[in-house]
Design a protein around this motif. Structure first.
Motif, PDB file in Angstrom:
ATOM      1  N   ALA A  21       0.823  -1.206   0.000  1.00  0.00           N
ATOM      2  CA  ALA A  21       0.000   0.000   0.000  1.00  0.00           C
ATOM      3  C   ALA A  21       0.855   1.253   0.000  1.00  0.00           C
ATOM      4  O   ALA A  21       2.001   1.254   0.444  1.00  0.00           O
ATOM      5  CB  ALA A  21      -0.919   0.003   1.219  1.00  0.00           C
ATOM      6  N   VAL A  22       0.243   2.306  -0.501  1.00  0.00           N
ATOM      7  CA  VAL A  22       0.794   3.646  -0.433  1.00  0.00           C
ATOM      8  C   VAL A  22      -0.202   4.470   0.378  1.00  0.00           C
ATOM      9  O   VAL A  22      -1.269   4.819  -0.120  1.00  0.00           O
ATOM     10  CB  VAL A  22       0.975   4.259  -1.846  1.00  0.00           C
ATOM     11  CG1 VAL A  22       1.492   5.673  -1.743  1.00  0.00           C
ATOM     12  CG2 VAL A  22       1.880   3.412  -2.691  1.00  0.00           C
ATOM     13  N   LEU A  36       7.201   8.008  -4.266  1.00  0.00           N
ATOM     14  CA  LEU A  36       6.644   7.471  -3.027  1.00  0.00           C
ATOM     15  C   LEU A  36       7.331   6.168  -2.640  1.00  0.00           C
ATOM     16  O   LEU A  36       7.923   5.496  -3.486  1.00  0.00           O
ATOM     17  CB  LEU A  36       5.144   7.200  -3.198  1.00  0.00           C
ATOM     18  CG  LEU A  36       4.269   8.392  -3.578  1.00  0.00           C
ATOM     19  CD1 LEU A  36       2.919   7.926  -4.074  1.00  0.00           C
ATOM     20  CD2 LEU A  36       4.120   9.319  -2.395  1.00  0.00           C
ATOM     21  N   THR A  37       7.198   5.802  -1.373  1.00  0.00           N
ATOM     22  CA  THR A  37       7.662   4.512  -0.884  1.00  0.00           C
ATOM     23  C   THR A  37       6.463   3.792  -0.291  1.00  0.00           C
ATOM     24  O   THR A  37       5.719   4.359   0.508  1.00  0.00           O
ATOM     25  CB  THR A  37       8.759   4.685   0.188  1.00  0.00           C
ATOM     26  OG1 THR A  37       9.827   5.448  -0.379  1.00  0.00           O
ATOM     27  CG2 THR A  37       9.290   3.342   0.649  1.00  0.00           C
ATOM     28  N   ARG A  42       8.897  -0.546  -1.259  1.00  0.00           N
ATOM     29  CA  ARG A  42       9.102  -0.424  -2.708  1.00  0.00           C
ATOM     30  C   ARG A  42       9.041   1.052  -3.117  1.00  0.00           C
ATOM     31  O   ARG A  42       8.190   1.794  -2.644  1.00  0.00           O
ATOM     32  CB  ARG A  42       8.036  -1.207  -3.459  1.00  0.00           C
ATOM     33  CG  ARG A  42       8.131  -2.702  -3.267  1.00  0.00           C
ATOM     34  CD  ARG A  42       7.027  -3.431  -4.053  1.00  0.00           C
ATOM     35  NE  ARG A  42       7.159  -4.853  -3.897  1.00  0.00           N
ATOM     36  CZ  ARG A  42       6.440  -5.588  -3.041  1.00  0.00           C
ATOM     37  NH1 ARG A  42       5.525  -5.026  -2.270  1.00  0.00           N
ATOM     38  NH2 ARG A  42       6.630  -6.896  -2.971  1.00  0.00           N
ATOM     39  N   GLU A  43       9.940   1.446  -4.013  1.00  0.00           N
ATOM     40  CA  GLU A  43       9.937   2.812  -4.534  1.00  0.00           C
ATOM     41  C   GLU A  43       9.064   2.866  -5.780  1.00  0.00           C
ATOM     42  O   GLU A  43       9.206   2.032  -6.679  1.00  0.00           O
ATOM     43  CB  GLU A  43      11.359   3.228  -4.907  1.00  0.00           C
ATOM     44  CG  GLU A  43      12.304   3.282  -3.744  1.00  0.00           C
ATOM     45  CD  GLU A  43      12.608   4.698  -3.308  1.00  0.00           C
ATOM     46  OE1 GLU A  43      12.508   5.599  -4.151  1.00  0.00           O
ATOM     47  OE2 GLU A  43      12.929   4.868  -2.130  1.00  0.00           O
ATOM     48  N   ILE A  44       8.142   3.837  -5.807  1.00  0.00           N
ATOM     49  CA  ILE A  44       7.321   4.023  -7.004  1.00  0.00           C
ATOM     50  C   ILE A  44       7.336   5.497  -7.388  1.00  0.00           C
ATOM     51  O   ILE A  44       7.492   6.375  -6.534  1.00  0.00           O
ATOM     52  CB  ILE A  44       5.875   3.506  -6.857  1.00  0.00           C
ATOM     53  CG1 ILE A  44       5.084   4.317  -5.836  1.00  0.00           C
ATOM     54  CG2 ILE A  44       5.844   2.043  -6.492  1.00  0.00           C
ATOM     55  CD1 ILE A  44       3.609   4.009  -5.847  1.00  0.00           C
ATOM     56  N   GLU A  67       0.167  -6.572  -5.570  1.00  0.00           N
ATOM     57  CA  GLU A  67      -0.383  -5.342  -6.128  1.00  0.00           C
ATOM     58  C   GLU A  67      -0.201  -4.222  -5.110  1.00  0.00           C
ATOM     59  O   GLU A  67      -0.131  -4.471  -3.911  1.00  0.00           O
ATOM     60  CB  GLU A  67      -1.839  -5.493  -6.559  1.00  0.00           C
ATOM     61  CG  GLU A  67      -2.848  -5.613  -5.478  1.00  0.00           C
ATOM     62  CD  GLU A  67      -4.281  -5.720  -6.006  1.00  0.00           C
ATOM     63  OE1 GLU A  67      -4.507  -5.845  -7.230  1.00  0.00           O
ATOM     64  OE2 GLU A  67      -5.187  -5.675  -5.168  1.00  0.00           O
ATOM     65  N   ILE A  68      -0.107  -3.013  -5.638  1.00  0.00           N
ATOM     66  CA  ILE A  68       0.049  -1.819  -4.799  1.00  0.00           C
ATOM     67  C   ILE A  68      -1.233  -1.013  -4.901  1.00  0.00           C
ATOM     68  O   ILE A  68      -1.673  -0.660  -5.998  1.00  0.00           O
ATOM     69  CB  ILE A  68       1.254  -0.972  -5.261  1.00  0.00           C
ATOM     70  CG1 ILE A  68       2.543  -1.794  -5.179  1.00  0.00           C
ATOM     71  CG2 ILE A  68       1.355   0.297  -4.413  1.00  0.00           C
ATOM     72  CD1 ILE A  68       3.752  -1.109  -5.796  1.00  0.00           C
ATOM     73  N   VAL A  69      -1.839  -0.732  -3.755  1.00  0.00           N
ATOM     74  CA  VAL A  69      -3.096   0.019  -3.716  1.00  0.00           C
ATOM     75  C   VAL A  69      -2.921   1.310  -2.921  1.00  0.00           C
ATOM     76  O   VAL A  69      -2.046   1.413  -2.055  1.00  0.00           O
ATOM     77  CB  VAL A  69      -4.251  -0.818  -3.112  1.00  0.00           C
ATOM     78  CG1 VAL A  69      -4.548  -2.039  -3.947  1.00  0.00           C
ATOM     79  CG2 VAL A  69      -3.956  -1.196  -1.688  1.00  0.00           C
TER      80      VAL A  69
END
Length: 143
Positions: A21-22, A36-37, A42-44, A67-69
């Motif tokens: 998640a972010v 963002l981290t 994870r770096e996005i 998945e990143i939400v």
């Protein structure tokens, strides 16, 4: 670094993937270009179309493993509960006239907290509370 250029709209069986998640406040969800981290480290990088406003639950990235939400962070919100239609309309007009975001939850009006807005609501005589909520400009899930 993962570069995100679109919100993923296809829904999958969510039990299959690991979640990352972010967590973002309202202001953070309005920025379509930022680095963002995630909660897993994870770096996005967001490179979303101009004007994109993220909502809690939006899927930013998905592969075979995870998945990143987007996750909404609670923040200070002014909550007005006008007792009449007239008061409701005047409150909405004043908030819009100040070019501030507005959300609705049942019969309540929600505004991200700013001391200037609190002073304005006091000056206009509106009753309100200050609560910790995840603010969205769309109809919110009521607390």
């Amino acid at each position: 670094m993962i570069i995100v250029e679109n919100i993923i709209s296809e829904k999958l069986d969510e039990s299959v993937l690991a979640k990352d998640a972010v967590p973002l406040t309202w202001e953070g969800r309005r920025k379509c270009r930022q680095r963002l981290t995630t909660t897993e480290g994870r770096e996005i990088g967001l490179a979303l179309p101009t004007g994109t406003i993220l909502q809690p639950g939006d899927v930013l990235y998905r592969n075979e493993q995870f998945e990143i939400v987007v996750e909404g962070l609670p923040e200070k919100v002014l909550v007005l509960r006008p007792q009449t239609r007239r008061a409701f309309g005047i409150a909405c007009y004043q908030i819009g006239n100040l070019h501030r975001p507005i959300g609705f939850c049942g019969g309540a009006i929600l505004i991200p907290y700013e001391p200037v807005l609190e002073n304005q609501m006091d000056r206009l005589g509106f009753e309100y509370t200050i609560e910790e909520l995840v603010f969205t400009h769309a109809a919110a899930r009521c607390h």
